[in-house]
Design a protein around this motif. Structure first.
Motif, PDB file in Angstrom:
ATOM      1  N   LEU A 178      42.904  48.047  45.333  1.00  0.00           N
ATOM      2  CA  LEU A 178      44.266  47.796  44.853  1.00  0.00           C
ATOM      3  C   LEU A 178      45.019  46.720  45.623  1.00  0.00           C
ATOM      4  O   LEU A 178      45.692  45.882  45.021  1.00  0.00           O
ATOM      5  CB  LEU A 178      45.089  49.097  44.916  1.00  0.00           C
ATOM      6  CG  LEU A 178      45.223  49.928  43.652  1.00  0.00           C
ATOM      7  CD1 LEU A 178      46.045  51.182  43.950  1.00  0.00           C
ATOM      8  CD2 LEU A 178      45.874  49.135  42.529  1.00  0.00           C
ATOM      9  N   GLY A 219      45.870  43.453  43.798  1.00  0.00           N
ATOM     10  CA  GLY A 219      47.051  43.959  43.116  1.00  0.00           C
ATOM     11  C   GLY A 219      48.316  43.226  43.523  1.00  0.00           C
ATOM     12  O   GLY A 219      49.161  42.900  42.677  1.00  0.00           O
ATOM     13  N   SER A 235      42.275  41.145  35.950  1.00  0.00           N
ATOM     14  CA  SER A 235      42.224  42.413  35.221  1.00  0.00           C
ATOM     15  C   SER A 235      43.496  43.220  35.421  1.00  0.00           C
ATOM     16  O   SER A 235      43.940  43.939  34.518  1.00  0.00           O
ATOM     17  CB  SER A 235      40.996  43.227  35.653  1.00  0.00           C
ATOM     18  OG  SER A 235      41.044  43.532  37.034  1.00  0.00           O
ATOM     19  N   MET A 236      44.111  43.093  36.598  1.00  0.00           N
ATOM     20  CA  MET A 236      45.383  43.787  36.825  1.00  0.00           C
ATOM     21  C   MET A 236      46.543  43.004  36.215  1.00  0.00           C
ATOM     22  O   MET A 236      47.505  43.585  35.706  1.00  0.00           O
ATOM     23  CB  MET A 236      45.588  44.030  38.320  1.00  0.00           C
ATOM     24  CG  MET A 236      44.696  45.150  38.842  1.00  0.00           C
ATOM     25  SD  MET A 236      45.071  45.684  40.526  1.00  0.00           S
ATOM     26  CE  MET A 236      43.742  44.872  41.406  1.00  0.00           C
ATOM     27  N   GLN A 257      47.019  43.901  32.527  1.00  0.00           N
ATOM     28  CA  GLN A 257      47.723  45.163  32.315  1.00  0.00           C
ATOM     29  C   GLN A 257      49.221  45.022  32.564  1.00  0.00           C
ATOM     30  O   GLN A 257      50.048  45.519  31.798  1.00  0.00           O
ATOM     31  CB  GLN A 257      47.145  46.225  33.245  1.00  0.00           C
ATOM     32  CG  GLN A 257      45.677  46.522  32.987  1.00  0.00           C
ATOM     33  CD  GLN A 257      45.075  47.416  34.072  1.00  0.00           C
ATOM     34  OE1 GLN A 257      45.352  48.613  34.129  1.00  0.00           O
ATOM     35  NE2 GLN A 257      44.248  46.843  34.927  1.00  0.00           N
ATOM     36  N   LEU A 312      52.388  49.213  43.427  1.00  0.00           N
ATOM     37  CA  LEU A 312      51.064  49.405  42.845  1.00  0.00           C
ATOM     38  C   LEU A 312      50.743  50.886  42.695  1.00  0.00           C
ATOM     39  O   LEU A 312      50.203  51.312  41.662  1.00  0.00           O
ATOM     40  CB  LEU A 312      50.009  48.722  43.715  1.00  0.00           C
ATOM     41  CG  LEU A 312      50.090  47.196  43.814  1.00  0.00           C
ATOM     42  CD1 LEU A 312      49.147  46.685  44.891  1.00  0.00           C
ATOM     43  CD2 LEU A 312      49.776  46.545  42.475  1.00  0.00           C
ATOM     44  N   LEU A 343      48.292  51.263  35.440  1.00  0.00           N
ATOM     45  CA  LEU A 343      47.413  50.328  36.148  1.00  0.00           C
ATOM     46  C   LEU A 343      46.141  51.037  36.562  1.00  0.00           C
ATOM     47  O   LEU A 343      46.179  52.107  37.167  1.00  0.00           O
ATOM     48  CB  LEU A 343      48.120  49.776  37.390  1.00  0.00           C
ATOM     49  CG  LEU A 343      47.352  48.730  38.213  1.00  0.00           C
ATOM     50  CD1 LEU A 343      47.154  47.451  37.407  1.00  0.00           C
ATOM     51  CD2 LEU A 343      48.101  48.412  39.509  1.00  0.00           C
ATOM     52  N   VAL A 394      41.993  50.109  38.099  1.00  0.00           N
ATOM     53  CA  VAL A 394      41.229  49.096  38.821  1.00  0.00           C
ATOM     54  C   VAL A 394      39.788  49.114  38.331  1.00  0.00           C
ATOM     55  O   VAL A 394      39.008  49.996  38.715  1.00  0.00           O
ATOM     56  CB  VAL A 394      41.265  49.355  40.343  1.00  0.00           C
ATOM     57  CG1 VAL A 394      40.562  48.217  41.092  1.00  0.00           C
ATOM     58  CG2 VAL A 394      42.685  49.524  40.838  1.00  0.00           C
TER      59      VAL A 394
END
Length: 367
Positions: A152, A156, A185-186, A189, A323, A332, A334
């Motif tokens: 994260l 993140g 990818s984060m 979202q 986060l 969220l 991962v």
């Protein structure tokens, strides 16, 4: 108020004198400089607001490899333990850890070692134990695993920096490059949450990761291999209905240089900065030159007529709390590329440095 749980909370007889860790004493690529040690001295007990964590998982990040490969050892403690992001369990607290943090022996936490401690004190996440400031970690949300939590912090916080700079609003249309990577990818979202159902997230990744990225919230996915060169496809496809923001989570120069064809006038291209082909001092200098050109090259001399915004991110308590809240609220997750046992650290680096991976995580067996 200080925590009632102090450094006396762990019995000296149960705390091992040595631990397993990956270490290096010279600068270079992982396969040449990393050595696996099974008898490195464990950290001294925590004092003040410090916390001793037994690490269960550690994430491999490009930034960690960059420091390993180019940061001169004259500036680093020896031996140095690589990587900064981790998840694990608290085994001991310093006497000045605030009760308001609700940190207790046995609590599962995630966090990141500060760069100063990583370089100056040799602290790293590829070890069985680490002592960090309580400000560097946070309670792990119960609905995610330690494996996910380990990935994260750095990725993140970088995604948060991109989204904060993009200033997305409901109904906007946003393009995200590098959408299947650890940061991207984060970012997908977060972007979909920001623009809502009335907005649109278009993501660029490989065909192999298209379904994953759609599952993260992308409304449309572009395969950069099938549509190469992708900037020409973007101009043809979106030239008449341009994006409000372009977010580049990988750092492809052509995305910015050609953005006039698909990004609205006056609207920003927000990026992590030019991607380096290799991790070397020469590559860093080349990237710095590209950054300067992106910021300074005059429009009348051919510079791109769109604002260039490059972010830098720092892991701190406020950001990792954001986060954690997102993960706890189910907003969220991962995606993990692969998880390797501690002794297979070099295989993990090989996968991460292939530049085709999302979060690569090392798993630590209990001693």
């Amino acid at each position: 108020m200080a925590s009632p749980t102090t450094t006396s909370s762990i019995e000296p007889s149960t705390y091992p004198k040595t631990m397993k860790a990956w270490i290096h004493t010279s600068t270079g690529p992982p396969e040449k400089v990393l050595k696996f040690s099974s008898d490195l001295p464990t950290p001294k007990p925590p004092v003040g607001d410090e916390v001793l964590v037994k690490i269960s998982h550690a994430a491999l990040n490009p930034g960690g490899s960059i420091m390993m490969q180019i940061c001169p050892m004259i500036f680093r403690a020896k031996p140095a333990i690589p990587e900064m992001d981790f998840a694990g369990t608290i085994v001991q607290l310093g006497s000045n850890v605030s009760e308001s943090r609700n940190l207790k022996v046995g609590s599962e936490v995630f966090g990141s070692i500060l760069v100063g401690a990583h370089i100056g004190a040799g602290k790293g996440a590829l070890a069985e134990f680490v002592v960090v400031s309580a400000e560097s970690l946070y309670l792990k949300p119960e609905n995610i695993s330690c494996e996910e939590a380990a990935g994260l912090s750095v990725a993140g916080c970088t995604a948060l920096a991109l989204l904060d700079a993009a200033k997305l609003e409901k109904g906007m249309k946003v393009l995200i490059n590098g959408a299947s990577g650890g940061i991207g990818s984060m970012a997908v979202q977060m972007a979909k949450s920001a623009v809502g159902e009335s907005g649109k997230v278009v993501a660029i990744c490989s065909k192999a990761n298209a379904e994953l990225v759609k599952g993260l919230g992308a409304d449309e996915v572009i395969d950069y291999q099938d549509q190469a060169p992708v900037h020409k496809f973007l101009t043809a496809e979106f030239g008449k209905d341009q994006f409000d923001v372009v977010i580049d989570a990988f750092g492809i120069q052509e995305i910015f240089h050609n953005s006039e064809g698909y990004l609205k006038s006056g609207h920003p291209c927000v990026t992590v900065g030019p991607a380096m082909p290799t991790y070397s001092m020469g590559a860093i200098l080349h990237s710095l030159g590209q950054m300067a050109s992106n910021f300074l090259w005059p429009r009348i001399l051919g510079g791109t007529n769109r604002p260039y915004v490059q972010v830098s991110s720092f892991v701190n308590l406020k950001e990792i709390q954001r986060l954690a809240d997102m993960a706890r609220d189910g907003k969220l997750r991962v995606p993990i590329d692969s998880c390797w046992e501690m002794e297979d650290g070099l295989k993990g680096y090989e996968r991460m440095l292939s530049r085709r991976a999302r979060d690569v995580v090392q798993h630590f067996n209990s001693p």
